[in-house]
Design an enzyme around this catalytic site. Structure first.
Site, PDB file in Angstrom:
ATOM      1  N   GLN A 148     -38.315  73.682 -51.096  1.00  0.00           N
ATOM      2  CA  GLN A 148     -37.414  72.577 -51.411  1.00  0.00           C
ATOM      3  C   GLN A 148     -36.314  72.404 -50.374  1.00  0.00           C
ATOM      4  O   GLN A 148     -35.618  71.387 -50.370  1.00  0.00           O
ATOM      5  CB  GLN A 148     -36.784  72.784 -52.783  1.00  0.00           C
ATOM      6  CG  GLN A 148     -35.757  73.918 -52.846  1.00  0.00           C
ATOM      7  CD  GLN A 148     -35.234  74.148 -54.244  1.00  0.00           C
ATOM      8  OE1 GLN A 148     -35.916  74.744 -55.076  1.00  0.00           O
ATOM      9  NE2 GLN A 148     -34.022  73.686 -54.505  1.00  0.00           N
ATOM     10  N   CYS A 155     -35.226  71.818 -57.592  1.00  0.00           N
ATOM     11  CA  CYS A 155     -36.218  72.764 -58.115  1.00  0.00           C
ATOM     12  C   CYS A 155     -36.956  72.168 -59.315  1.00  0.00           C
ATOM     13  O   CYS A 155     -38.140  72.431 -59.537  1.00  0.00           O
ATOM     14  CB  CYS A 155     -35.549  74.067 -58.505  1.00  0.00           C
ATOM     15  SG  CYS A 155     -34.216  73.855 -59.726  1.00  0.00           S
ATOM     16  N   HIS A 289     -32.036  77.138 -62.579  1.00  0.00           N
ATOM     17  CA  HIS A 289     -33.166  77.072 -61.653  1.00  0.00           C
ATOM     18  C   HIS A 289     -34.455  76.876 -62.434  1.00  0.00           C
ATOM     19  O   HIS A 289     -34.568  77.279 -63.602  1.00  0.00           O
ATOM     20  CB  HIS A 289     -33.246  78.352 -60.823  1.00  0.00           C
ATOM     21  CG  HIS A 289     -34.217  78.280 -59.691  1.00  0.00           C
ATOM     22  ND1 HIS A 289     -34.250  77.247 -58.785  1.00  0.00           N
ATOM     23  CD2 HIS A 289     -35.217  79.127 -59.307  1.00  0.00           C
ATOM     24  CE1 HIS A 289     -35.201  77.453 -57.895  1.00  0.00           C
ATOM     25  NE2 HIS A 289     -35.811  78.585 -58.197  1.00  0.00           N
ATOM     26  N   ASN A 310     -42.209  80.135 -57.032  1.00  0.00           N
ATOM     27  CA  ASN A 310     -40.895  79.601 -56.689  1.00  0.00           C
ATOM     28  C   ASN A 310     -41.046  78.475 -55.666  1.00  0.00           C
ATOM     29  O   ASN A 310     -42.149  78.212 -55.168  1.00  0.00           O
ATOM     30  CB  ASN A 310     -40.004  80.719 -56.135  1.00  0.00           C
ATOM     31  CG  ASN A 310     -38.525  80.438 -56.335  1.00  0.00           C
ATOM     32  OD1 ASN A 310     -38.125  79.345 -56.741  1.00  0.00           O
ATOM     33  ND2 ASN A 310     -37.696  81.420 -56.053  1.00  0.00           N
TER      34      ASN A 310
END
Length: 346
Positions: A148, A155, A289, A310
């Site tokens: 990102q 996120c 997150h 992630n």
């Protein structure tokens, strides 16, 4: 007596000179060691800059970043040397920034407004039995890890898109990378505000009401809010809507993950230097997150864990993934992983 006194005086002076001399030698050696360590750290910082293509605007900024890098490296090495741990920390592309800077720029999950958490059906409620372990990466329904960037708190878009990519692949047999940028630039309603944060459920709602979402190649990510493309590319993946996983119950989350990758919210504040292993804290329940749960399993020593994808790039963690301890008891789970989770329905 005077002679004896003079001898004692001379001896005292001699001892004082010796002590001062030794102290100077010790201090000099200490300074030399510190200087050597500092020079070594300078070299490591230079190598790190080359590896990650980091260029600073001026020497003042470089010195500032060097001191942060040095502090982070010293903490990482101290942690790893501190005994038997279930996980290891490491230097990565985030190592020249403070935790405060990373909290402000890397996250972006907003969550629902207080008192407005939606209630939905949960189609996996009666699924039984569920496998002891699963890894959706091995089943060809998870795209490669993405990044990102360090200045766009989106996120939420990566988590939502990852979940849609997987359900699309599971229902059509076609794994395709979808467009986070379309969400960042065009889904500007409700809690979703591009690089300033958003909410996976709102993203799912946008995709279903928009008639689908474009592919990554047709609407590539640029890590900025941008302006929505009025002539949006043809949607390549569609969903009907979304459902919530019952809150504060890891067993229910297991049922969901056993059937498809799930968008998960989490407190990430100790994860920035994570390198490998099963993370077991410390962390709280500050859900800022969003990640994608792509499986779960158990280590050889009996530690249960979740597998999370992630959006900090493949150089972070275990190739862009991290494992986090599973089954810590009833309630929100470690770092709040069982508190606010959802998934798209095809």
């Amino acid at each position: 007596m005077a002679f004896t006194g003079q001898k004692q005086y001379n001896l005292a002076i001699f001892l004082f000179i010796v002590v001062v001399g030794i102290s100077q030698v010790v201090l000099s050696r200490k300074l030399n060691v510190e200087e050597s360590n500092n020079l070594d750290m300078v070299g490591r910082h230079e190598q790190w800059m080359v590896k990650y293509g980091r260029v600073y605007k001026d020497e003042e900024e470089k010195q500032k970043r060097f001191l942060i890098f040095k502090k982070n490296v010293e903490y990482i090495e101290s942690f790893n040397a501190g005994g038997d741990k279930s996980y290891e920390l490491g230097i990565n592309h985030l190592s020249d920034k403070t935790s405060e800077e990373l909290k402000a720029s890397l996250n972006g999950y907003k969550g629902p407004q207080r008192g407005s958490t939606p209630t939905t059906t949960f189609k996996y409620a009666n699924v039984d039995p569920i496998p002891e372990s699963i890894d959706w990466r091995t089943k060809g329904v998870v795209t490669p890890v993405k990044n990102q960037g360090s200045n766009c708190g989106c996120c939420w878009a990566f988590s939502a898109v990852g979940a849609v990519e997987s359900i699309h692949a599971m229902t059509t047999g076609n794994l395709v990378s979808l467009s986070e940028q379309q969400l960042v630039s065009c889904d500007r309603h409700g809690r979703d505000q591009g690089c300033r944060g958003g909410f996976m459920q709102d993203a799912f709602r946008y995709i279903s009401m928009n008639g689908g979402i474009a592919g990554e190649e047709d609407y590539p990510y640029n890590a900025t809010d941008g302006v929505c493309n009025a002539e949006q590319p043809v949607a390549v993946a569609k969903i009907r809507g979304y459902e919530m996983v019952p809150a504060n119950n890891e067993t229910e989350l297991m049922k969901a993950v056993a059937n498809q990758p799930i968008s998960v919210s989490i407190d990430p504040h100790s994860l920035f230097p994570y390198k490998s292993g099963v993370f077991d804290g410390p962390c709280g329940y500050d859900l800022v997150h969003a990640v994608l749960a792509v499986g779960y399993g158990t280590t050889e020593d009996g530690t249960d864990y979740w597998i999370m994808k992630n959006s900090w790039g493949p150089d972070w963690g275990e190739g862009g993934y991290f494992r986090i301890k599973r089954g810590i008891g009833a309630g929100p789970g470690l770092c709040g992983i069982a508190m606010e989770n959802s998934y798209p329905t095809a």
